[in-house]
Design a protein around this motif. Structure first.
Motif, PDB file in Angstrom:
ATOM      1  N   ILE A  98      34.677  48.216  43.318  1.00  0.00           N
ATOM      2  CA  ILE A  98      33.288  48.178  42.846  1.00  0.00           C
ATOM      3  C   ILE A  98      33.208  49.009  41.579  1.00  0.00           C
ATOM      4  O   ILE A  98      33.494  50.215  41.581  1.00  0.00           O
ATOM      5  N   CYS A 100      30.733  49.722  38.030  1.00  0.00           N
ATOM      6  CA  CYS A 100      29.413  49.544  37.424  1.00  0.00           C
ATOM      7  C   CYS A 100      29.454  49.804  35.923  1.00  0.00           C
ATOM      8  O   CYS A 100      30.252  50.607  35.424  1.00  0.00           O
ATOM      9  N   ASN A 101      28.574  49.125  35.236  1.00  0.00           N
ATOM     10  CA  ASN A 101      28.237  49.458  33.854  1.00  0.00           C
ATOM     11  C   ASN A 101      26.735  49.720  33.855  1.00  0.00           C
ATOM     12  O   ASN A 101      25.922  48.820  33.704  1.00  0.00           O
ATOM     13  N   TYR A 161      23.568  41.542  38.319  1.00  0.00           N
ATOM     14  CA  TYR A 161      22.876  41.977  37.107  1.00  0.00           C
ATOM     15  C   TYR A 161      21.511  42.538  37.489  1.00  0.00           C
ATOM     16  O   TYR A 161      20.776  41.926  38.267  1.00  0.00           O
ATOM     17  N   THR A 188      25.165  46.275  35.253  1.00  0.00           N
ATOM     18  CA  THR A 188      25.952  45.347  36.077  1.00  0.00           C
ATOM     19  C   THR A 188      26.733  46.126  37.127  1.00  0.00           C
ATOM     20  O   THR A 188      27.149  47.266  36.903  1.00  0.00           O
ATOM     21  N   THR A 189      26.912  45.489  38.278  1.00  0.00           N
ATOM     22  CA  THR A 189      27.804  45.994  39.317  1.00  0.00           C
ATOM     23  C   THR A 189      28.763  44.865  39.659  1.00  0.00           C
ATOM     24  O   THR A 189      28.341  43.791  40.086  1.00  0.00           O
ATOM     25  N   SER A 190      30.048  45.101  39.451  1.00  0.00           N
ATOM     26  CA  SER A 190      31.062  44.061  39.674  1.00  0.00           C
ATOM     27  C   SER A 190      31.820  44.345  40.962  1.00  0.00           C
ATOM     28  O   SER A 190      32.267  45.478  41.203  1.00  0.00           O
ATOM     29  N   PHE A 191      31.927  43.308  41.776  1.00  0.00           N
ATOM     30  CA  PHE A 191      32.684  43.365  43.029  1.00  0.00           C
ATOM     31  C   PHE A 191      33.881  42.431  42.886  1.00  0.00           C
ATOM     32  O   PHE A 191      33.708  41.229  42.655  1.00  0.00           O
ATOM     33  N   ASP A 192      35.071  42.963  43.005  1.00  0.00           N
ATOM     34  CA  ASP A 192      36.294  42.164  42.894  1.00  0.00           C
ATOM     35  C   ASP A 192      37.144  42.389  44.125  1.00  0.00           C
ATOM     36  O   ASP A 192      37.375  43.543  44.527  1.00  0.00           O
ATOM     37  N   SER A 214      35.192  37.239  43.332  1.00  0.00           N
ATOM     38  CA  SER A 214      34.463  38.226  42.527  1.00  0.00           C
ATOM     39  C   SER A 214      32.989  37.842  42.455  1.00  0.00           C
ATOM     40  O   SER A 214      32.621  36.672  42.639  1.00  0.00           O
ATOM     41  N   PHE A 215      32.169  38.834  42.199  1.00  0.00           N
ATOM     42  CA  PHE A 215      30.735  38.618  42.041  1.00  0.00           C
ATOM     43  C   PHE A 215      30.193  39.746  41.177  1.00  0.00           C
ATOM     44  O   PHE A 215      30.581  40.909  41.344  1.00  0.00           O
ATOM     45  N   THR A 216      29.325  39.417  40.235  1.00  0.00           N
ATOM     46  CA  THR A 216      28.700  40.425  39.381  1.00  0.00           C
ATOM     47  C   THR A 216      27.190  40.392  39.577  1.00  0.00           C
ATOM     48  O   THR A 216      26.563  39.340  39.422  1.00  0.00           O
TER      49      THR A 216
END
Length: 261
Positions: free
Chosen positions: A140, A142-143, A114, A124-128, A110-112
């Motif tokens: 993918i 996003c917040n 900012y 934030t965009t989160s990649f899991d 995972s990687f977020t």
């Protein structure tokens, strides 16, 4: 290294190595080139699968590996499941990038990312990702509080996959270069993207051939000799035959070691 692997005595012996952001293992080459503009370094690889982000060489870990590199490269290895994100606009700017390059290595990770706008509106965009039965999954989410660009493109590189079948719940474009690429134009931060890539593992022979062909491009020598060796490598139909071709080639020892690395 010993902060991450305090129980492994080998991590105390390789004092030049370090982790970058927990995703990449870097092994700087600090000794001069001994032969044919190539340098050799011993690298401690912890358990797992490791991929050099510059050469695409793949190594199995829990051992010490001799790595040979030309003058313009050092071993920088992504761990199994690593994800790292680069701005690929080609600009050294403080603006949030219009184009992002997302590099995904087979495995679970995972990687977020900012981002902010004017020191406010943190987004934030989160990649899991996870891997199961030769399918690499990536989600993918996003917040977005206003910092993510509306005209953004995502170029997702599945670095350990040469070819595969892609499914996504949104419209994407697929390309094959050195690896499989999934391109999302007009990325919408309000959506959740679910990507699946089914693939076949690259064989040990195919890995050796690919690494061998790439290495031949920077070896010194006559083009006619390199082409002849290229053809022999290409014709090898087993790992043993590949090794035999390399051993019998009229090459400096360091070249042979690189071709069998």
């Amino acid at each position: 290294m010993y902060y991450y692997h305090p129980e492994d005595e080998r991590s105390y012996q390789f004092k030049n190595q370090y982790y970058f952001n927990g995703q990449l293992l870097v092994a700087p080459i600090t000794s001069h080139s001994k032969q044919k503009k190539l340098s050799e370094i011993k690298v401690f690889l912890p358990e797992g699968t490791w991929t050099d982000i510059f050469t695409n060489d793949v190594y199995e870990g829990n051992k010490v590996v001799n790595m040979i590199r030309p003058l313009d490269s050092i071993p920088v290895l992504a761990k199994q499941g690593a994800i790292y994100v680069l701005g690929s606009d080609g600009k050294n700017s403080i603006e949030n990038p219009k184009e992002l390059e997302v590099n995904v290595f087979n495995g679970n990770g995972s990687f977020t990312l900012y981002e902010d706008k004017d020191m406010k509106q943190l987004s934030t965009t989160s990649f899991d990702s996870y891997n199961e039965d030769n399918i690499q999954y990536l989600s993918i989410i996003c917040n977005d509080q206003g910092a993510i660009r509306k005209d953004r493109t995502l170029i997702i590189n599945f670095k350990n996959i040469r070819k595969g079948q892609v499914y996504c719940n949104e419209l994407v474009k697929v390309k094959n270069k050195d690896n499989l690429q999934v391109i999302i134009k007009h990325f919408d931060s309000s959506k959740v993207y679910e990507i699946q890539v089914s693939y076949e593992n690259e064989s040990k022979l195919d890995l050796l051939k690919r690494q061998g062909k790439d290495s031949l491009t920077y070896f010194e020598g006559k083009n006619v000799d390199r082409v002849a060796l290229f053809n022999k490598i290409n014709e090898a139909d087993s790992v043993n035959k590949y090794i035999k071709v390399v051993n019998e080639a009229k090459l400096p020892l360091i070249y042979k070691k690189r071709l069998k690395e």
